[in-house]
Design a protein around this motif. Structure first.
Motif, mmCIF file in Angstrom:
data_model
loop_
_atom_site.group_PDB
_atom_site.id
_atom_site.type_symbol
_atom_site.label_atom_id
_atom_site.label_comp_id
_atom_site.label_asym_id
_atom_site.label_seq_id
_atom_site.Cartn_x
_atom_site.Cartn_y
_atom_site.Cartn_z
ATOM 1 N N LEU A 11 0.829 -1.200 0.000
ATOM 2 C CA LEU A 11 0.000 0.000 0.000
ATOM 3 C C LEU A 11 0.863 1.249 0.000
ATOM 4 C CD1 LEU A 11 -2.641 -0.928 2.722
ATOM 5 C CD2 LEU A 11 -2.928 -1.004 0.248
ATOM 6 N N ARG A 12 0.321 2.292 -0.559
ATOM 7 C CA ARG A 12 1.009 3.585 -0.571
ATOM 8 C C ARG A 12 0.058 4.624 0.015
ATOM 9 N NH1 ARG A 12 5.364 5.657 -3.240
ATOM 10 N NH2 ARG A 12 5.247 7.889 -3.607
ATOM 11 N N ALA A 13 0.582 5.448 0.911
ATOM 12 C CA ALA A 13 -0.202 6.522 1.512
ATOM 13 C C ALA A 13 0.358 7.860 1.045
ATOM 14 C CB ALA A 13 -0.155 6.429 3.032
ATOM 15 N N GLU A 14 -0.545 8.710 0.537
ATOM 16 C CA GLU A 14 -0.137 10.032 0.068
ATOM 17 C C GLU A 14 -0.934 11.149 0.707
ATOM 18 O OE1 GLU A 14 -0.406 9.706 -4.200
ATOM 19 O OE2 GLU A 14 1.553 8.724 -4.326
ATOM 20 N N ASP A 15 -1.901 10.784 1.570
ATOM 21 C CA ASP A 15 -2.656 11.805 2.293
ATOM 22 C C ASP A 15 -3.104 11.225 3.634
ATOM 23 O OD1 ASP A 15 -5.022 10.278 1.874
ATOM 24 O OD2 ASP A 15 -5.560 11.421 0.091
ATOM 25 N N GLY A 16 -3.759 12.048 4.420
ATOM 26 C CA GLY A 16 -4.174 11.628 5.759
ATOM 27 C C GLY A 16 -5.115 10.441 5.765
ATOM 28 N N ASP A 17 -6.030 10.381 4.802
ATOM 29 C CA ASP A 17 -6.963 9.252 4.736
ATOM 30 C C ASP A 17 -6.223 7.948 4.434
ATOM 31 O OD1 ASP A 17 -9.140 10.892 5.275
ATOM 32 O OD2 ASP A 17 -9.648 11.168 3.155
ATOM 33 N N ASP A 18 -5.290 8.012 3.492
ATOM 34 C CA ASP A 18 -4.477 6.829 3.181
ATOM 35 C C ASP A 18 -3.685 6.395 4.413
ATOM 36 O OD1 ASP A 18 -5.292 7.159 0.520
ATOM 37 O OD2 ASP A 18 -3.361 7.958 -0.153
ATOM 38 N N LEU A 19 -3.123 7.370 5.127
ATOM 39 C CA LEU A 19 -2.287 7.060 6.286
ATOM 40 C C LEU A 19 -3.097 6.404 7.397
ATOM 41 C CD1 LEU A 19 0.658 7.273 7.166
ATOM 42 C CD2 LEU A 19 0.079 9.439 8.276
ATOM 43 N N SER A 20 -4.373 6.763 7.522
ATOM 44 C CA SER A 20 -5.205 6.137 8.554
ATOM 45 C C SER A 20 -5.430 4.653 8.239
ATOM 46 C CB SER A 20 -6.533 6.876 8.734
ATOM 47 O OG SER A 20 -7.356 6.720 7.611
ATOM 48 N N ILE A 21 -5.485 4.292 6.973
ATOM 49 C CA ILE A 21 -5.616 2.881 6.586
ATOM 50 C C ILE A 21 -4.338 2.129 6.949
ATOM 51 C CG2 ILE A 21 -5.824 1.291 4.625
ATOM 52 C CD1 ILE A 21 -7.649 3.500 3.348
ATOM 53 N N VAL A 22 -3.192 2.714 6.624
ATOM 54 C CA VAL A 22 -1.913 2.098 6.989
ATOM 55 C C VAL A 22 -1.828 1.961 8.509
ATOM 56 C CG1 VAL A 22 0.600 2.421 6.993
ATOM 57 C CG2 VAL A 22 -0.716 2.841 4.898
ATOM 58 N N SER A 23 -2.261 2.989 9.228
ATOM 59 C CA SER A 23 -2.241 2.943 10.691
ATOM 60 C C SER A 23 -3.037 1.761 11.225
ATOM 61 C CB SER A 23 -2.805 4.247 11.266
ATOM 62 O OG SER A 23 -2.883 4.190 12.671
ATOM 63 N N THR A 24 -4.201 1.533 10.663
ATOM 64 C CA THR A 24 -5.040 0.409 11.085
ATOM 65 C C THR A 24 -4.332 -0.920 10.850
ATOM 66 O OG1 THR A 24 -7.062 1.661 10.645
ATOM 67 C CG2 THR A 24 -7.258 -0.745 10.706
ATOM 68 N N LEU A 25 -3.647 -1.043 9.726
ATOM 69 C CA LEU A 25 -2.990 -2.299 9.373
ATOM 70 C C LEU A 25 -1.722 -2.564 10.182
ATOM 71 C CD1 LEU A 25 -3.574 -2.166 5.543
ATOM 72 C CD2 LEU A 25 -4.559 -3.820 7.147
ATOM 73 N N VAL A 26 -1.085 -1.514 10.712
ATOM 74 C CA VAL A 26 0.135 -1.730 11.506
ATOM 75 C C VAL A 26 -0.133 -1.674 13.010
ATOM 76 C CG1 VAL A 26 1.653 -0.911 9.672
ATOM 77 C CG2 VAL A 26 0.955 0.670 11.478
ATOM 78 N N SER A 59 6.081 -1.680 20.152
ATOM 79 C CA SER A 59 4.783 -2.061 19.604
ATOM 80 C C SER A 59 4.037 -0.814 19.143
ATOM 81 C CB SER A 59 3.967 -2.794 20.674
ATOM 82 O OG SER A 59 2.689 -3.133 20.170
ATOM 83 N N VAL A 60 3.561 -0.827 17.914
ATOM 84 C CA VAL A 60 2.872 0.325 17.321
ATOM 85 C C VAL A 60 1.403 0.329 17.754
ATOM 86 C CG1 VAL A 60 2.190 1.452 15.163
ATOM 87 C CG2 VAL A 60 4.389 0.250 15.303
ATOM 88 N N LEU A 61 0.953 1.472 18.254
ATOM 89 C CA LEU A 61 -0.469 1.647 18.561
ATOM 90 C C LEU A 61 -1.193 2.323 17.404
ATOM 91 C CD1 LEU A 61 -0.304 2.786 22.293
ATOM 92 C CD2 LEU A 61 -0.792 0.507 21.384
ATOM 93 N N LEU A 82 3.740 0.633 2.765
ATOM 94 C CA LEU A 82 3.692 -0.548 3.626
ATOM 95 C C LEU A 82 3.708 -1.751 2.700
ATOM 96 C CD1 LEU A 82 3.344 -1.895 6.421
ATOM 97 C CD2 LEU A 82 0.867 -1.778 6.028
ATOM 98 N N GLN A 83 4.723 -2.608 2.861
ATOM 99 C CA GLN A 83 4.859 -3.757 1.963
ATOM 100 C C GLN A 83 5.234 -5.003 2.752
ATOM 101 O OE1 GLN A 83 7.541 -3.164 -1.309
ATOM 102 N NE2 GLN A 83 7.406 -5.281 -1.965
ATOM 103 N N ASP A 84 4.444 -6.061 2.548
ATOM 104 C CA ASP A 84 4.776 -7.357 3.141
ATOM 105 C C ASP A 84 5.988 -7.919 2.403
ATOM 106 O OD1 ASP A 84 2.555 -7.059 4.735
ATOM 107 O OD2 ASP A 84 1.325 -8.493 3.622
ATOM 108 N N VAL A 85 6.934 -8.487 3.179
ATOM 109 C CA VAL A 85 8.151 -9.011 2.560
ATOM 110 C C VAL A 85 8.382 -10.500 2.839
ATOM 111 C CG1 VAL A 85 9.290 -6.769 2.412
ATOM 112 C CG2 VAL A 85 9.572 -8.158 4.479
ATOM 113 N N THR A 86 7.473 -11.121 3.616
ATOM 114 C CA THR A 86 7.541 -12.571 3.832
ATOM 115 C C THR A 86 6.141 -13.143 3.672
ATOM 116 O OG1 THR A 86 7.096 -12.491 6.215
ATOM 117 C CG2 THR A 86 9.416 -12.347 5.526
#
Length: 159
Positions: A17-32, A103-105, A140-144
């Motif tokens: 996934l790629r985040a380029e704005d606040g909405d995208d970043l909130s999705i990445v935040s949820t996944l991490v 640990s990321v919250l 955010l990229q899965d590597v395994t």
């Protein structure tokens, strides 16, 4: 008639996934959320303007399928890369002990002007990592391949 893709079509393919704005970043935040990593897996290249973390993230996107299928929850190693970075600050994070596990919250963005601002990784135990950026440019990229979560359970947060 062509059919729309379904969530199941994603199967075991790695997340990218790629985040380029606040909405995208909130999705990445949820996944991490609840991703864990040793402090030694953080990398900062000031010359390239890149900050990265190799983390073991809980596969939130697979949680419901695991529950319905009666199988173990999974984690996967992922790289969180932040480009266009100009400075990295930490609070409550000691880099002296390389075995310290963080640990990321959540991940938030505090905008300043013209798209610039600070991306903040909020950590359990009141720690934080702040990355000053010229713009939101996060990958955010899965590597395994996914693996069974060592706890075999879903992370929980006491209320």
């Amino acid at each position: 008639m062509p059919m729309d893709a379904t969530f199941e079509d994603g199967g075991e393919k790695p997340l990218r996934l790629r985040a380029e704005d606040g909405d995208d970043l909130s999705i990445v935040s949820t996944l991490v959320q609840d991703a864990v990593f040793p402090v030694s897996e953080m990398s900062w290249s000031s010359g390239k303007g890149q900050f990265g973390i190799l983390m073991n993230r809980f596969r939130w996107e697979d949680r419901d399928a695991a529950q319905k299928g009666g199988r173990a929850f999974e984690r996967v190693q992922s790289v969180l890369a932040i480009d266009s970075a100009t400075k990295v600050l930490t609070q409550g994070v000691s880099r002296d002990d390389k075995d310290t596990i963080l640990s990321v919250l959540s991940i938030t963005f505090d905008a300043t002007n013209d798209g610039a601002g600070r991306i903040v990784l909020n950590l359990a135990g009141d720690g934080a990592i702040g990355i000053d950026v010229e713009c939101i440019d996060v990958t955010l990229q899965d590597v395994t391949r996914p693996y069974t979560a060592p706890s075999k359970s879903q992370p929980s947060h006491p209320e």
